[in-house]
Scaffold this active site. Structure first.
Site, short mmCIF file in Angstrom:
data_model
loop_
_atom_site.label_atom_id
_atom_site.label_comp_id
_atom_site.label_asym_id
_atom_site.label_seq_id
_atom_site.Cartn_x
_atom_site.Cartn_y
_atom_site.Cartn_z
N ASP A 30 0.86 -1.17 0.00
CA ASP A 30 0.00 0.00 0.00
C ASP A 30 0.92 1.24 0.00
OD1 ASP A 30 -2.34 1.60 0.46
OD2 ASP A 30 -1.70 1.77 2.55
N ASP A 32 -0.17 5.17 0.97
CA ASP A 32 -0.34 6.10 2.08
C ASP A 32 -0.32 5.37 3.41
OD1 ASP A 32 -0.55 8.77 2.80
OD2 ASP A 32 -2.30 9.13 1.56
MG LIG Z 1 -2.81 3.08 3.63
#
Ligand SMILES: [Mg+2]
Length: 307
Positions: A30, A32
């Site tokens: 992932d 962020d």
């Molecule tokens: Mg995230």
């Protein structure tokens, strides 16, 4: 090898790390909360990703953020120091457009969302409405009797994060979705983003609003739906048994890993920390177990010293 249990769900013991590293050759991470926080790389993440590539791990950035195109995410990654290629970026805006393309979709799409989605539709030659503000300028009576203009030929609704979400947009979306043939896609259902000083409402609330009023469930393109990784698996680019999923959110990132049969690593630099994992373990239900990662580290950069 590490086996999942409540007792090893902690920091990686140094002695076993090389064996563990040999147990996967692809990494889906992932963005962020794992490699960057808004516009800043998280300490140690650039070096760790670069080291992974140096030791021949395939690395993919996989984000539920639908506000950017793959190219824009790539540009951000490279601006922050990550050396990525476009085919290593997995994004929900691109995946939603591809979903329609793969079904030979020829009609027009009504988008609640941003240009991240419409630019990806343009790239695949799929027609759509114009995104941006669509506020109510009068009152509901005048709006529904005079101002509301529905387009013809809408064959799909895509719901992504929209900072201009409004009553007119919701009304249009649910009117189009009243046709059972109209395809209903949501890019993602993330609840929120958290900063030290405030909480930003996520796309999950917008999707729920449309689903509730449309009395239908959306096909969710993003994590934890395996659809987002399906082509990588189908085309043999990754082997699920030798793939590690890294994320900061249990109900999207870790759940995706569980759904796809990947190993999972939760990092505490974003949404969920170890306390959350302990709460899931304490719950002990089958649903909660699917959200429990195989490993936990405070941040991705903590792996660097083992590589
Ligand atoms: Mg995230």
């Amino acid at each position: 090898m590490y086996k999942h249990s409540a007792t090893n769900l902690l920091h990686l013991p140094e002695v076993d790390v090389s064996e563990w590293l040999n147990s996967f050759d692809s990494i889906i991470t992932d963005c962020d909360g794992v490699v960057w926080l808004f516009n800043n790389p998280i300490e140690g993440s650039v070096e760790t990703i670069s080291k992974f590539k140096e030791i021949n791990k395939k690395v993919f950035f996989c984000t539920n953020n639908s506000t950017k195109t793959r190219r824009e995410i790539l540009e951000k990654a490279n601006r922050l120091g990550f050396k990525m290629n476009e085919d290593e970026i997995i994004s929900t805006a691109h995946a939603a457009a591809t979903y329609l393309k793969n079904r030979n979709f020829k009609k027009k799409v009504f988008v609640i969302g941003s240009e991240g989605i419409t630019k990806e539709l343009d790239a695949l030659g799929i027609d759509h409405n114009k995104v941006g503000p669509d506020p109510i300028t009068s009152n509901i009576n005048q709006y529904v009797s005079e101002d509301l203009k529905l387009e013809t030929g809408i064959g799909a609704v895509i719901v992504g994060f929209d900072e201009h979400i409004s009553f007119p947009k919701l009304t249009k979306a649910v009117s189009y979705l009243n046709d059972p043939e109209c395809i209903f896609l949501a890019t993602n259902t993330d609840e929120r983003s958290v900063t030290p000083s405030y909480v930003i409402a996520g796309n999950g609330g917008i999707v729920k609003a449309v689903e509730t009023c449309a009395e239908r469930d959306a096909i969710v393109i993003g994590k934890p739906n395996p659809y987002i990784c399906e082509s990588l698996i189908r085309d043999g680019i990754i082997n699920p048994k030798r793939t590690l999923m890294i994320g900061d959110r249990c109900n999207t990132d870790i759940m995706l890993g569980t759904n796809c049969g990947f190993q999972t690593l939760l990092v505490g630099s974003g949404i969920h920390q170890f306390d959350h994992v302990k709460a899931l373990l304490a719950k002990g239900t089958e649903e909660a177990k699917k959200l429990v990662p195989d490993f936990y580290l405070p941040k991705l950069g903590d792996l660097f010293k083992f590589l």
